[in-house]
Write an enzyme that holds these catalytic residues in place. Structure first.
Site, PDB file in Angstrom:
ATOM      1  N   ASP A  10      33.755  31.108  49.112  1.00  0.00           N
ATOM      2  CA  ASP A  10      33.346  31.968  48.003  1.00  0.00           C
ATOM      3  C   ASP A  10      32.265  32.911  48.528  1.00  0.00           C
ATOM      4  O   ASP A  10      31.694  32.676  49.598  1.00  0.00           O
ATOM      5  CB  ASP A  10      32.790  31.122  46.846  1.00  0.00           C
ATOM      6  CG  ASP A  10      32.327  31.991  45.692  1.00  0.00           C
ATOM      7  OD1 ASP A  10      33.095  32.891  45.287  1.00  0.00           O
ATOM      8  OD2 ASP A  10      31.188  31.819  45.206  1.00  0.00           O
ATOM      9  N   SER A  11      31.964  33.941  47.751  1.00  0.00           N
ATOM     10  CA  SER A  11      30.879  34.843  48.129  1.00  0.00           C
ATOM     11  C   SER A  11      29.524  34.131  48.069  1.00  0.00           C
ATOM     12  O   SER A  11      28.549  34.636  48.606  1.00  0.00           O
ATOM     13  CB  SER A  11      30.872  36.052  47.193  1.00  0.00           C
ATOM     14  OG  SER A  11      30.801  35.620  45.852  1.00  0.00           O
ATOM     15  N   TYR A  42      30.038  40.080  46.089  1.00  0.00           N
ATOM     16  CA  TYR A  42      31.223  40.832  46.521  1.00  0.00           C
ATOM     17  C   TYR A  42      31.716  41.748  45.391  1.00  0.00           C
ATOM     18  O   TYR A  42      32.428  42.711  45.644  1.00  0.00           O
ATOM     19  CB  TYR A  42      32.365  39.868  46.865  1.00  0.00           C
ATOM     20  CG  TYR A  42      32.251  39.112  48.174  1.00  0.00           C
ATOM     21  CD1 TYR A  42      31.066  39.083  48.911  1.00  0.00           C
ATOM     22  CD2 TYR A  42      33.348  38.416  48.672  1.00  0.00           C
ATOM     23  CE1 TYR A  42      30.982  38.372  50.102  1.00  0.00           C
ATOM     24  CE2 TYR A  42      33.273  37.711  49.864  1.00  0.00           C
ATOM     25  CZ  TYR A  42      32.084  37.690  50.581  1.00  0.00           C
ATOM     26  OH  TYR A  42      32.014  36.987  51.749  1.00  0.00           O
ATOM     27  N   GLY A  43      31.362  41.390  44.169  1.00  0.00           N
ATOM     28  CA  GLY A  43      31.963  42.035  42.992  1.00  0.00           C
ATOM     29  C   GLY A  43      31.648  43.498  42.816  1.00  0.00           C
ATOM     30  O   GLY A  43      32.272  44.187  42.006  1.00  0.00           O
ATOM     31  N   CYS A  73      36.712  32.721  45.473  1.00  0.00           N
ATOM     32  CA  CYS A  73      36.119  33.950  44.937  1.00  0.00           C
ATOM     33  C   CYS A  73      37.224  34.822  44.332  1.00  0.00           C
ATOM     34  O   CYS A  73      38.171  35.205  45.029  1.00  0.00           O
ATOM     35  CB  CYS A  73      35.430  34.684  46.078  1.00  0.00           C
ATOM     36  SG  CYS A  73      34.680  36.227  45.582  1.00  0.00           S
ATOM     37  N   ASN A  74      37.070  35.154  43.056  1.00  0.00           N
ATOM     38  CA  ASN A  74      38.075  35.995  42.393  1.00  0.00           C
ATOM     39  C   ASN A  74      38.148  37.370  43.035  1.00  0.00           C
ATOM     40  O   ASN A  74      39.231  37.928  43.215  1.00  0.00           O
ATOM     41  CB  ASN A  74      37.729  36.161  40.909  1.00  0.00           C
ATOM     42  CG  ASN A  74      37.995  34.914  40.102  1.00  0.00           C
ATOM     43  OD1 ASN A  74      38.950  34.840  39.357  1.00  0.00           O
ATOM     44  ND2 ASN A  74      37.139  33.905  40.250  1.00  0.00           N
ATOM     45  N   THR A  75      36.986  37.919  43.398  1.00  0.00           N
ATOM     46  CA  THR A  75      36.969  39.260  43.985  1.00  0.00           C
ATOM     47  C   THR A  75      37.703  39.266  45.327  1.00  0.00           C
ATOM     48  O   THR A  75      38.543  40.139  45.585  1.00  0.00           O
ATOM     49  CB  THR A  75      35.515  39.747  44.155  1.00  0.00           C
ATOM     50  OG1 THR A  75      34.836  39.622  42.900  1.00  0.00           O
ATOM     51  CG2 THR A  75      35.454  41.176  44.632  1.00  0.00           C
ATOM     52  N   GLU A 155      23.558  31.703  37.172  1.00  0.00           N
ATOM     53  CA  GLU A 155      22.746  31.141  38.264  1.00  0.00           C
ATOM     54  C   GLU A 155      21.354  30.743  37.776  1.00  0.00           C
ATOM     55  O   GLU A 155      20.773  29.778  38.263  1.00  0.00           O
ATOM     56  CB  GLU A 155      22.670  32.125  39.441  1.00  0.00           C
ATOM     57  CG  GLU A 155      24.020  32.269  40.107  1.00  0.00           C
ATOM     58  CD  GLU A 155      24.011  32.936  41.473  1.00  0.00           C
ATOM     59  OE1 GLU A 155      22.925  33.172  42.040  1.00  0.00           O
ATOM     60  OE2 GLU A 155      25.115  33.217  41.969  1.00  0.00           O
ATOM     61  N   CYS A 187      36.120  34.990  36.994  1.00  0.00           N
ATOM     62  CA  CYS A 187      35.006  35.047  37.945  1.00  0.00           C
ATOM     63  C   CYS A 187      34.484  33.625  38.067  1.00  0.00           C
ATOM     64  O   CYS A 187      34.425  32.896  37.068  1.00  0.00           O
ATOM     65  CB  CYS A 187      33.920  35.991  37.414  1.00  0.00           C
ATOM     66  SG  CYS A 187      32.390  35.927  38.368  1.00  0.00           S
ATOM     67  N   THR A 188      34.102  33.261  39.286  1.00  0.00           N
ATOM     68  CA  THR A 188      33.684  31.871  39.544  1.00  0.00           C
ATOM     69  C   THR A 188      32.588  31.370  38.609  1.00  0.00           C
ATOM     70  O   THR A 188      32.516  30.181  38.320  1.00  0.00           O
ATOM     71  CB  THR A 188      33.150  31.784  40.990  1.00  0.00           C
ATOM     72  OG1 THR A 188      32.256  32.877  41.209  1.00  0.00           O
ATOM     73  CG2 THR A 188      34.283  31.823  41.994  1.00  0.00           C
ATOM     74  N   HIS A 189      31.688  32.283  38.205  1.00  0.00           N
ATOM     75  CA  HIS A 189      30.520  31.847  37.432  1.00  0.00           C
ATOM     76  C   HIS A 189      30.793  31.645  35.944  1.00  0.00           C
ATOM     77  O   HIS A 189      30.017  30.988  35.253  1.00  0.00           O
ATOM     78  CB  HIS A 189      29.408  32.892  37.547  1.00  0.00           C
ATOM     79  CG  HIS A 189      28.793  32.988  38.897  1.00  0.00           C
ATOM     80  ND1 HIS A 189      29.492  33.405  40.006  1.00  0.00           N
ATOM     81  CD2 HIS A 189      27.533  32.712  39.327  1.00  0.00           C
ATOM     82  CE1 HIS A 189      28.681  33.393  41.061  1.00  0.00           C
ATOM     83  NE2 HIS A 189      27.498  32.980  40.671  1.00  0.00           N
TER      84      HIS A 189
HETATM   85  N1  DGL Z   1      32.441  34.882  43.338  1.00  0.00           N
HETATM   86  C1  DGL Z   1      32.554  36.180  42.712  1.00  0.00           C
HETATM   87  C2  DGL Z   1      33.892  36.245  41.947  1.00  0.00           C
HETATM   88  O1  DGL Z   1      34.447  35.250  41.527  1.00  0.00           O
HETATM   89  C3  DGL Z   1      31.397  36.474  41.775  1.00  0.00           C
HETATM   90  C4  DGL Z   1      30.105  36.773  42.486  1.00  0.00           C
HETATM   91  C5  DGL Z   1      30.182  38.026  43.352  1.00  0.00           C
HETATM   92  O2  DGL Z   1      30.209  39.158  42.819  1.00  0.00           O
HETATM   93  O3  DGL Z   1      30.245  37.867  44.560  1.00  0.00           O
HETATM   94  O4  DGL Z   1      34.413  37.318  41.763  1.00  0.00           O
END
Ligand code: DGL
Length: 283
Positions: A10-11, A42-43, A73-75, A155, A187-189
Site C-alpha cells: 500500500d502507499s 499516491y492519491g 492501495c486503490n490508487t 489516520e 480507498c483503503t482508509h
Molecule cells: N492507499 C490509498 C488508496 O487506497 C490512499 C492513500 C493515498 O492517497 O496514498 O487509494
C-alpha cells in the site's frame, strides 16, 4: 511455493484494512506487508509516478519470495495494475475489480442499479471503478466522487468527531442526491470511517468494502490455483503476530501508532527499508 507468504503493498498505513480482511479470511496464510510511507500519498500523484512507485514496491516484495501479490492501495490498483503484471511473474490481485464486482452482485436485484464510488482524486479520475462496474453490469449507473480529507481524518482516529460528520456531509451530499443502492469504499482508509459514512448516506445504502471483497477473491484464487498453504498453522492467529512481517519505507514509529488505531495492535515485526535505488546499490 505454497508455503510462501502473500505479499501486500500500500502507499502507507491504510492497506492495513486490507491486511485485516485477508488475515480474518485466511488464518492459515502468512503475510508480508510493505507500506510506502516515504512517498505517501499516491492519491494526488500522476500516472507515471504511481506506476514507478508500484513497480518498485512489487519488485521488493517479489524479491523476498511471495506466492501472490495483493495491491491493497486503490490508487495503485487503479493506475498501475497492467504495468505491475507485466513486470512480476506472479498472480497479482488489485482491489478495484473485486470491489466493483461485489457492488454489482449486491445490487443485482435492482433493474437499474445505482452504484456510488468514493475514492482518492487519482482513482476517481482514472475511471477504473466505473470500468470494473460496467464490465460486470451494463445496466448499472455510476456516480463517483473524491473524499481526500477522509485519509488524514482516519489516520487521526477522528471516527466520530463533529468535524468528521460535517466534512462527510459536504462530500457525500451529491452521493445522497444520486440515491445509490450501494456505495463502494474505494480507498483503503474509508472503512475506518464506516459508521460516519453509513449515517451520512443513510442506513439503506449497502456499503462495499473493497478490501473484504478482495479477500474473498484471493481465497477463491488460492483454491483454484492450488496455492493455499498445505501445512496447517497451529495455534491461534492474531493480527500482527510473529508470522506476519511488516516493512515501511519511512517513519516506522508513526506507522505503528496508526496501526494501533486501525487494528488495535502493532506489528511484532516491523522494519524500515528502502525500495528505490536497489538496482544502483547492487552495482
Ligand atoms: N492507499 C490509498 C488508496 O487506497 C490512499 C492513500 C493515498 O492517497 O496514498 O487509494
Amino acid at each position: 511455493m505454497n508455503e510462501l507468504p502473500i505479499g501486500i503493498f500500500d502507499s502507507g498505513v491504510g492497506g492495513l484494512t486490507v491486511y485485516r480482511a485477508l488475515h480474518d479470511r485466511l488464518p492459515n496464510e502468512r503475510f508480508v506487508y510493505l507500506g510506502d510511507t516515504a512517498r505517501v500519498p499516491y492519491g494526488t500523484k500522476s500516472l507515471a509516478t504511481v506506476e514507478r512507485y508500484a513497480i518498485e514496491n512489487s519488485e521488493f516484495l517479489a524479491s523476498l519470495g511471495i506466492k501472490l501479490l495483493v495491491v491493497a492501495c486503490n490508487t495503485a490498483s487503479a493506475l498501475a495494475l497492467p504495468k505491475i503484471r507485466e513486470r512480476i511473474g506472479l498472480d497479482v490481485v488489485g482491489v478495484i475489480g473485486p470491489g466493483g464486482r461485489k457492488a454489482v452482485v449486491e445490487t443485482s436485484s435492482q433493474d437499474e442499479p445505482r452504484i456510488a464510488v468514493i475514492a482518492t482524486e487519482a482513482t476517481v479520475s482514472s475511471g477504473a471503478y466505473t470500468d470494473a462496474i460496467r464490465r460486470a453490469s451494463n445496466a448499472a449507473s455510476v456516480f463517483q466522487t473524491a473524499c481526500p480529507l477522509f485519509v488524514p481524518l482516519a489516520e487521526e482516529g477522528w471516527t466520530a468527531e463533529a468535524e468528521t460528520f460535517s466534512i462527510a456531509e459536504k462530500y457525500l451530499k451529491k452521493v445522497r442526491e444520486f440515491d445509490p443502492h450501494s456505495l463502494v469504499l474505494g480507498c483503503t482508509h474509508y472503512p475506518i470511517l464506516r459508521d460516519v459514512i453509513q449515517q451520512t448516506v443513510g442506513e439503506n445504502v449497502k456499503l462495499i468494502d473493497s478490501g473484504e471483497a478482495t479477500a474473498e477473491e484471493v481465497e477463491r484464487l488460492l483454491t483454484d490455483r492450488g496455492l493455499a498453504n498445505p501445512n496447517e498453522i497451529l495455534g491461534t492467529r492474531e493480527l500482527c503476530d510473529d508470522l506476519d512481517h511488516f516493512y515501511v519505507t519511512d517513519a516506522a514509529e508513526r506507522f505503528a501508532k496508526v496501526a494501533e488505531r486501525f487494528l488495535g495492535t502493532t506489528p511484532n515485526k516491523l522494519e524500515a527499508i528502502e525500495v528505490y535505488g536497489r538496482d544502483e546499490l547492487k552495482t
